[in-house]
Scaffold this active site. Structure first.
Site, PDB file in Angstrom:
ATOM      1  N   ASP A 245      68.532  57.107   1.454  1.00 43.32           N
ATOM      2  CA  ASP A 245      67.589  58.226   1.467  1.00 43.32           C
ATOM      3  C   ASP A 245      66.191  57.647   1.215  1.00 43.32           C
ATOM      4  OD1 ASP A 245      66.539  60.779   1.271  1.00 43.32           O
ATOM      5  OD2 ASP A 245      67.338  61.188  -0.704  1.00 43.32           O
TER       6      ASP A 245
ATOM      7  N   GLU B 222      77.458  51.688   1.646  1.00 44.61           N
ATOM      8  CA  GLU B 222      76.745  52.814   1.023  1.00 44.61           C
ATOM      9  C   GLU B 222      76.991  54.085   1.826  1.00 44.61           C
ATOM     10  OE1 GLU B 222      75.355  54.199  -1.272  1.00 44.61           O
ATOM     11  OE2 GLU B 222      73.676  53.156  -2.175  1.00 44.61           O
ATOM     12  N   ASP B 223      76.992  55.213   1.143  1.00 47.57           N
ATOM     13  CA  ASP B 223      77.141  56.487   1.851  1.00 47.57           C
ATOM     14  C   ASP B 223      75.866  56.850   2.601  1.00 47.57           C
ATOM     15  OD1 ASP B 223      75.728  56.914  -0.527  1.00 47.57           O
ATOM     16  OD2 ASP B 223      76.809  58.723  -1.095  1.00 47.57           O
TER      17      ASP B 223
ATOM     18  N   ARG C 273      83.114  66.603  -2.052  1.00 44.85           N
ATOM     19  CA  ARG C 273      83.470  65.257  -1.580  1.00 44.85           C
ATOM     20  C   ARG C 273      84.695  65.277  -0.671  1.00 44.85           C
ATOM     21  NH1 ARG C 273      80.291  61.606  -4.516  1.00 44.85           N
ATOM     22  NH2 ARG C 273      79.943  62.102  -6.708  1.00 44.85           N
TER      23      ARG C 273
ATOM     24  N   PHE D 131      70.049  67.987   3.298  1.00 50.20           N
ATOM     25  CA  PHE D 131      71.001  67.527   2.288  1.00 50.20           C
ATOM     26  C   PHE D 131      72.409  67.677   2.831  1.00 50.20           C
ATOM     27  CE2 PHE D 131      73.284  66.992  -1.630  1.00 50.20           C
ATOM     28  CZ  PHE D 131      72.531  65.992  -2.246  1.00 50.20           C
TER      29      PHE D 131
HETATM   30  P1  IMP Z   1      68.175  56.774  -2.514  1.00 45.84           P
HETATM   31  O1  IMP Z   1      68.055  55.924  -3.736  1.00 45.84           O
HETATM   32  O2  IMP Z   1      67.124  57.868  -2.490  1.00 45.84           O
HETATM   33  O3  IMP Z   1      68.237  56.021  -1.198  1.00 45.84           O
HETATM   34  O4  IMP Z   1      69.485  57.625  -2.669  1.00 45.84           O
HETATM   35  C1  IMP Z   1      70.728  57.141  -2.557  1.00 45.84           C
HETATM   36  C2  IMP Z   1      71.738  58.052  -3.204  1.00 45.84           C
HETATM   37  O5  IMP Z   1      71.300  59.422  -3.343  1.00 45.84           O
HETATM   38  C3  IMP Z   1      72.930  58.114  -2.281  1.00 45.84           C
HETATM   39  O6  IMP Z   1      73.796  57.023  -2.501  1.00 45.84           O
HETATM   40  C4  IMP Z   1      73.520  59.451  -2.622  1.00 45.84           C
HETATM   41  O7  IMP Z   1      74.382  59.347  -3.729  1.00 45.84           O
HETATM   42  C5  IMP Z   1      72.341  60.329  -2.994  1.00 45.84           C
HETATM   43  N1  IMP Z   1      71.899  61.141  -1.830  1.00 45.84           N
HETATM   44  C6  IMP Z   1      70.749  61.046  -1.142  1.00 45.84           C
HETATM   45  N2  IMP Z   1      70.694  61.950  -0.146  1.00 45.84           N
HETATM   46  C7  IMP Z   1      71.863  62.628  -0.194  1.00 45.84           C
HETATM   47  C8  IMP Z   1      72.434  63.679   0.609  1.00 45.84           C
HETATM   48  O8  IMP Z   1      71.870  64.196   1.586  1.00 45.84           O
HETATM   49  N3  IMP Z   1      73.659  64.108   0.219  1.00 45.84           N
HETATM   50  C9  IMP Z   1      74.356  63.577  -0.833  1.00 45.84           C
HETATM   51  N4  IMP Z   1      73.868  62.592  -1.584  1.00 45.84           N
HETATM   52  C10 IMP Z   1      72.629  62.119  -1.277  1.00 45.84           C
END
Ligand code: IMP
Length: 179
Positions: free
Chosen positions: A105, A101-102, A167, A154
């Site tokens: 959050d 995963e990238d 990207r 962010f």
């Molecule tokens: P979560 O479900 O809130 O954990 O979010 C996961 C997804 O939200 C990640 O896989 C990203 O695609 C996107 N995301 C959350 N924070 C960021 C950020 O700071 N930059 C870019 N994408 C983000």
């Protein structure tokens, strides 16, 4: 115009990221030594750059699979309403699977994915995330391999986007994404 127009501050340079990815690859290779069936599961789109580098830092036989998810909400906030937009093309039953995963959050996307993939009976299911933003956690998820813990900012670049932009920026940089 440059790829990084609109970005505000450097978080990690390409060199710092490369060094950390090498460490993660070495750790994963050590932990899985002897295994000949690792499935690296790249979660699109945000992980495509990280996953490409991580795979080359893992000195083990492996296969790569792709899965695309979309989380509906605003452009910067996950709603937890996660949909698979592209599924795996091969089964993972009985396999050692490493989800790449990238960023974690709120944790909603990953907890959805873990729940879904567990139903497909892998032998083991681990997570490698490049970034973790603990300040925004809504759901706890165990991250087995983590690149960096970051503040509530962010971040874009190195595969991560804002509105599909940035990207291709090689570093991880912060932008003002208040919406
Ligand atoms: P979560 O479900 O809130 O954990 O979010 C996961 C997804 O939200 C990640 O896989 C990203 O695609 C996107 N995301 C959350 N924070 C960021 C950020 O700071 N930059 C870019 N994408 C983000």
């Amino acid at each position: 115009m440059s790829a990084r127009d609109g970005t505000e501050k450097m978080l990690f340079t390409a060199e710092q990221i490369a060094a950390r990815v090498r460490e993660l690859g070495a750790e994963i290779s050590r932990d899985h030594a002897g295994s000949d069936s690792l499935v690296v599961l790249c979660v699109l789109k945000g992980s495509f750059v990280f996953c490409a580098d991580l795979c080359r830092a893992i000195d083990l036989p492996l296969r790569v699979e792709f899965l695309a998810v979309q989380s509906y909400g605003s452009s910067t906030k996950s709603s937890g309403d996660v949909q698979i937009t592209q599924d795996l093309t091969r089964p993972i039953e009985g396999e050692h699977v490493l989800i790449v995963e990238d960023i974690v959050d709120t944790g909603l996307t990953l907890s959805f994915l873990l729940g879904l993939l567990k139903t497909r009976n892998p032998k083991s299911l681990e997570v490698c995330a490049l970034l973790h933003k603990p300040a925004r956690k809504k759901r706890h998820v165990d991250i087995d391999y983590l690149g960096f813990t970051i503040e509530d900012e962010f971040v874009v670049g190195y595969g991560l986007d804002h509105g599909q932009k940035y990207r291709n920026v090689p570093d991880l940089v912060v932008i003002d994404a208040s919406d």
